[in-house]
Design a protein around this motif. Sequence first.
Motif: not given
Length: 103
Positions: A27-45
């Motif tokens: 949470v930065y400045a009251g806004i929640p951010f989601l950090y996701i670490t994927a298993k593959e570097n080339d995963i599609r958004l």
Amino acid sequence: MDLDIIWLNFLTALEQSASIIEAKRMVYAGIPFLYITAKENDIRLGELEREIALSAGAVMKGHQLHSKTQFIRNEAALFVFKHRFLVPQRKMFCCGNECADCI
């Protein structure tokens, strides 16, 4: 309704996905951010957004909630999203009458 429990269940559901190693909330400045670490570097958004939508839908079932997700940036296998669980707004303020639907 406790949103911390909703968030905990949401992050647990995301980490059970086959394409996600770690999911955490910052949470930065009251806004929640989601950090996701994927298993593959080339995963599609689109694949990650689908996983987020499915996991959010599962934890919101039975609650009066909806979610909003916005892609911010990525670096290799780390993706950052602005993700919020929103309560439907019927009233914008508390009038002090102890209404049953007070937010």
